[in-house]
Scaffold this active site. Structure first.
Site, short mmCIF file in Angstrom:
data_model
loop_
_atom_site.label_atom_id
_atom_site.label_comp_id
_atom_site.label_asym_id
_atom_site.label_seq_id
_atom_site.Cartn_x
_atom_site.Cartn_y
_atom_site.Cartn_z
N LYS A 174 0.89 -1.09 -0.33
CA LYS A 174 -0.08 0.15 0.14
C LYS A 174 0.64 1.10 0.12
O LYS A 174 1.75 1.29 -0.02
CB LYS A 174 -1.09 0.04 1.11
CG LYS A 174 -2.34 1.25 0.50
CD LYS A 174 -3.71 0.25 0.07
CE LYS A 174 -3.97 1.04 0.07
NZ LYS A 174 -5.66 0.41 0.10
N ASP A 208 -6.57 4.35 -4.34
CA ASP A 208 -8.02 4.26 -3.50
C ASP A 208 -8.17 5.82 -2.89
O ASP A 208 -8.56 6.45 -4.06
CB ASP A 208 -7.06 4.10 -1.81
CG ASP A 208 -7.32 3.33 0.11
OD1 ASP A 208 -7.98 2.63 -0.24
OD2 ASP A 208 -7.02 4.53 -0.32
#
Ligand code: NDP
Length: 449
Positions: free
Chosen positions: A122, A162
């Site tokens: 991430k 995201d």
């Protein structure tokens, strides 16, 4: 085991969200460690909680007035035991290393559940795209990628979107990667359709969450038909969650952003949702503007003094949190139960605090934790990677069918793992155990690396 938690707290103080995510997984896998002592003998918990690599970098950029700004960029490459690192990029002022580590850690188990070969990672930045011009966002994305490109690649690490990173940002990031590497590859997912994107990728997280929730309802012989739903957020996940709920005959009562929420007792139907999509994706406006168009709805502004979120205090059947982490606390969870909610399915990552999760489990709600329920997004990202490798585009029905099959399979995997450890119907335990076992077995196969 408390030893490991203490070591992590000592080593990385202040990474609150990371500690929360680790604590939840390690609690769930306790019975696995009892059954399989080799995991402890090989220090698998110490290994799986330490990222394989953490990259932090300076991102300087210039605004439209010629002023220089400096943000911080992150990429946490958490685990590559079952495939290349895969996970989104978040651009939001709250981003710090602890938040990216929590998201990367969750991603490892989520990706493992998808049945596809993807490790977990991430990244992101504390950059706030809100209120910035397209040119400012482009300059920021180009600066961000001018460092990140060294660390990623279609067989190494494949970022996606995201919070704060949608189609516009993915376009700017991809453009810069292509220029720097002189390669047109599937290095990012969530790309636009005419240059390598997959049909259904924008819809996948929201649709997938509703498919997962529908599977949970089916265990009680129920469907979404006629069900009233509280949805938070108004971004990518919330929009397509609402769309699928409406399509399956449910009624969406709420949507929100970080300033407040709207309650529309008549239901947010397809036309109203189209208005929200234009408002959020094109005009980049605030959800409060909904009541200017639909005055029968009620807007409630965020009140930071309140100890709960009033969005979760309305009579309904289902709650589908789709905004951000820890948006449902214990009081909210008790309000949900009081108001007759029987299903909570998480589109967002870790939207419920540990105390809220305990309330859901105590009251035997159908509770789908994010790492299982929202895995449809990364699953279709995996399908985008497959299409890119073959230089093919699958039709919409094919991708949607594959998404449905994957969500069904994740649901079954969770239930089977929970039942195997004598915790029937506990999707939290099921998701953590099943995700964990696949990854740690791969780690053991690959030796001490
Ligand atoms: P978007 O940026 O498209 O939308 C986020 C929404 O949540 C916006 O309405 C935003 O409001 C609101 N929000 C963000 N931060 C806060 C906050 N601190 N408090 C209140 N509201 C907030 O993001 P996504 O829809 O993509 O992501 C939503 C959630 O889903 C996140 O938890 C993300 O990690 C998770 N997720 C996303 C996936 C994807 O494919 N996109 C995949 C799996 C999980 P505002 O505009 O005011 O900031």
């Amino acid at each position: 085991m408390p030893d490991i938690i203490q070591k992590i707290l000592d080593k990385d103080p202040g990474q609150r969200e990371f500690h929360q995510a680790v604590h939840e997984v390690l609690e769930s896998v306790k019975p696995v460690l009892v059954r399989s002592p080799e995991y402890q003998q090989t220090a698998i918990l110490e290994r799986i909680t330490e990222p394989e690599r953490v990259i932090m970098f300076r991102v300087p950029w210039m605004d439209d007035q010629g002023q220089v700004h400096v943000n911080r960029g992150f990429r946490v490459e958490m685990n590559s035991a079952i495939g290349p690192y895969k996970g989104g990029l978040r651009f939001h002022p709250s981003v710090n290393l602890g938040i990216i580590k929590f998201l990367a850690f969750e991603q490892v188990f989520k990706n493992s559940l998808t049945t596809l070969a993807m490790g977990g990672g991430k990244g992101g930045s504390d950059f706030n795209p809100k209120g910035k011009s397209d040119n400012e966002v482009m300059r920021f994305c180009q600066s961000f990628m001018s460092e990140l490109f060294r660390h990623i690649g279609p067989d190494t690490d494949i970022p996606a979107g995201d919070i704060g990173v949608g189609a516009r940002e993915i376009g700017f990031l991809f453009g810069m990667y292509k220029k720097l590497k002189n390669e047109f590859t599937g290095v990012l997912t969530g790309k636009s359709l005419n240059w390598g994107g997959s049909l259904i990728r924008p819809e996948a997280t929201g649709y997938g969450n509703v498919y997962f929730a529908a599977e949970m309802l089916a265990t009680r012989n129920e469907t979404f038909e006629g069900k009233t739903c509280l949805v938070s957020g108004a971004g990518n996940v919330a929009q397509f969650t609402a769309e699928k709920v409406i399509e399956l005959g449910g009624k969406v009562l709420t949507l929100s952003d970080s300033s407040g929420y709207v309650l529309d007792e008549q239901g947010i139907d397809k036309d109203k949702l189209d208005f929200v999509k234009k408002l959020k994706n094109i005009r980049r406006g605030r959800i409060s503007e909904y009541i200017e168009e639909y005055p029968q709805a009620v807007y409630t502004e965020v009140d930071s003094v309140l100890d709960h979120n009033p969005l979760w205090d309305h009579k309904a059947d289902c709650a589908l949190p789709s905004a951000t982490e820890n948006e449902i606390n214990e009081k909210d969870a008790r309000n949900l139960v009081k108001n007759g909610i029987t299903l909570v399915s998480e589109g967002a990552n870790m939207p419920s605090t540990p105390e809220a999760v305990s309330v859901f489990l105590e009251h035997k709600l159908l509770y789908g934790p994010g790492k299982a329920a929202n895995a449809g997004g990364v699953a279709v990202s995996g399908l985008e990677m497959a299409q890119n490798s073959m230089r093919l585009s699958w039709p919409m029905e094919e991708v949607d069918d594959r998404l449905k099959i994957i969500m069904k399979s994740i649901h079954k995997t969770c239930l089977d793992a929970a039942a195997d450890y004598n915790l029937p119907g506990n999707y939290v335990a099921g998701a953590n155990i099943a995700g964990f076992v696949k990854v740690v077995n791969a780690m053991l196969d690959q030796g001490l690396v």
